[in-house]
Design a protein around this motif. Structure first.
Motif, short mmCIF file in Angstrom:
data_model
loop_
_atom_site.label_atom_id
_atom_site.label_comp_id
_atom_site.label_asym_id
_atom_site.label_seq_id
_atom_site.Cartn_x
_atom_site.Cartn_y
_atom_site.Cartn_z
N ASN A 188 70.02 5.05 25.23
CA ASN A 188 68.72 5.68 25.42
C ASN A 188 68.33 5.72 26.90
OD1 ASN A 188 68.58 5.60 22.57
ND2 ASN A 188 67.58 3.61 22.61
N GLU A 202 62.99 8.16 28.92
CA GLU A 202 62.41 9.45 28.53
C GLU A 202 62.68 9.83 27.09
OE1 GLU A 202 62.70 9.08 32.80
OE2 GLU A 202 64.22 8.85 31.24
N GLY A 203 63.59 9.13 26.42
CA GLY A 203 63.85 9.49 25.03
C GLY A 203 65.10 8.84 24.47
N ASN A 251 68.74 8.47 22.71
CA ASN A 251 70.09 9.05 22.66
C ASN A 251 70.28 10.24 23.59
OD1 ASN A 251 70.94 7.19 20.69
ND2 ASN A 251 70.23 8.51 19.02
N LEU A 252 69.69 10.17 24.78
CA LEU A 252 69.82 11.29 25.71
C LEU A 252 71.09 11.24 26.53
CD1 LEU A 252 66.15 11.72 27.01
CD2 LEU A 252 67.34 12.97 25.20
N HIS A 280 62.28 10.07 16.52
CA HIS A 280 62.65 9.67 17.87
C HIS A 280 61.42 9.62 18.79
CE1 HIS A 280 67.12 10.99 17.28
NE2 HIS A 280 66.85 9.81 16.75
N ARG A 285 61.62 16.83 24.29
CA ARG A 285 62.91 16.41 24.87
C ARG A 285 63.95 16.10 23.81
NH1 ARG A 285 59.26 13.75 28.56
NH2 ARG A 285 59.30 11.82 27.34
N ASP A 286 63.67 16.40 22.57
CA ASP A 286 64.62 16.16 21.48
C ASP A 286 65.93 16.91 21.77
OD1 ASP A 286 64.92 15.26 18.46
OD2 ASP A 286 65.61 17.34 18.56
N LYS A 287 67.03 16.30 21.35
CA LYS A 287 68.34 16.89 21.68
C LYS A 287 68.61 18.20 20.95
CE LYS A 287 70.92 13.89 18.46
NZ LYS A 287 69.78 13.11 18.01
#
Length: 357
Positions: A136, A139-140, A142-143, A238, A303-305
């Motif tokens: 992680n 900022e979020g 699993n980025l 998330h 920011r979600d993937k």
């Protein structure tokens, strides 16, 4: 014992059964074992006896291990013992530890073999299967990470006997999600009294939940299409993890996120599956959330993937077992968040007899 095959360019098998920690077979001669520091010592000792690791590395529990700083320390320890290119990394523990171990394996010497031994329900039905690894950022979730399929996965159901009830129920969120997106037979089984450590429904329900993910990742390893459906409920989940600095456990965040996604699905004309998601939340009994505004979670969702240059996308359901990926108007997201928050507050008071609105 059940064996589920994952195909694609790097095929491997997931084995589900009792007593597997004592029967491990790893072909690499030099092995690094990575585990969280709260894992029962007997699990570590059983794996050490089976694989004779050249180094055993303890990392912080849960998402505290999923940082670039922890990863750098682990990589340095592998370099100090000169783990060779034909060595292997073994990840033992919950989903966070195996996510970290997999990313370490993908990164060290540009990639070494990786074996996964999940010891939590969440790890078995989700994190250990599919080759997604990572850590992680502030900022979020699993980025940073890589797709790095394991060589093998062993799910020893005996390890679930040590889990607190709330941790077991947390992990059930991913199995319930697999029921919503593809295999509806999982829904009543997850909520049944026999779905528990040592219960009659445990092993087959875990194996069937894994089979859902196995089929998806075999067809779409790198999330170019249908693998995104596995993220049902995860956009808000998330965000809840991020805004609370991971005070909300992943499985509980997914439980809350599935209910939000069900509300949004209904708002856009889909079937009303909110009774199902509320039934799961009543069964799971997650900890109450802090008071949150839409403005608190919106930046994390952005920011979600699954987001692309045109904005955030949500996995929704036309009807049970018929997921789709779409963008949702901001006013719908805001309005449904307000109604979702009312449902969540009612759950915390023990008054959630049904969805609002």
């Amino acid at each position: 014992m059940r064996r589920i095959e994952i195909g694609g360019a790097s095929p491997y098998a997931v084995t589900v059964g009792a007593g597997l920690l004592d029967t491990l077979q790893i072909r690499e001669r030099q092995v690094a074992l990575i585990h969280p520091d709260d894992l029962p010592r007997t699990f570590v000792e059983r794996v050490q006896a089976a694989v004779s690791p050249v180094v055993t590395i303890s990392v912080p529990a849960r998402d505290a291990c999923k940082t670039l700083e922890v990863m750098a320390g682990v990589l340095s320890q592998l370099a100090q013992v000169a783990l060779p290119r034909d060595g292997a990394v073994v990840g033992l523990g919950g989903g966070a530890a195996t996510d970290l171990a997999g990313f370490v394996a993908a990164s060290y010497l540009r990639g070494v073999a990786f074996y996964t031994l999940p010891t939590t329900l969440l790890g078995m039905v989700d994190a250990a299967v599919g080759g997604k690894t990572g850590v992680n950022l502030p900022e979020g979730k699993n980025l940073v990470g890589a797709f790095w399929p394991p060589t093998a996965v062993w799910c020893d159901t005996d390890t679930l006997e040590t889990l607190p009830t709330e941790v077991f129920r947390e992990g059930a969120a991913e199995a319930f999600k697999h029921g919503l997106i593809q295999d509806p037979s999982l829904l009543p089984r997850v909520l049944a009294p026999e779905f528990r450590p040592g219960g009659a429904l445990l092993a087959d329900t875990i194996a069937d939940a894994i089979a859902v993910k196995a089929g998806v990742v075999t067809r779409d390893l790198t999330e170019r299409g249908e693998r995104a459906f596995l993220n049902f409920g995860h956009t808000l989940a998330h965000a809840l993890e991020g805004v609370t600095h991971h005070a909300v456990p992943h499985g509980e965040a997914v439980g809350y996120g599935m209910h939000y996604a069900a509300r949004v699905s209904r708002a856009l004309g889909g079937a009303d599956l909110t009774p199902d998601t509320l039934a799961f939340l009543r069964w799971q009994r997650p900890a109450p959330l802090p008071a949150l505004r839409y403005e608190d979670v919106a930046p994390f969702m952005a920011r979600d993937k699954k987001a692309d240059s045109d904005g955030v996308r949500f996995v929704l359901l036309h009807e049970l077992a018929h997921p789709y990926l779409t963008r949702v108007p901001g006013d719908v997201l805001r309005e449904e968040f307000a109604s979702w928050a009312q449902d969540v507050a009612a759950l915390s008071r023990g008054q959630a007899g049904g969805p609002t609105g």
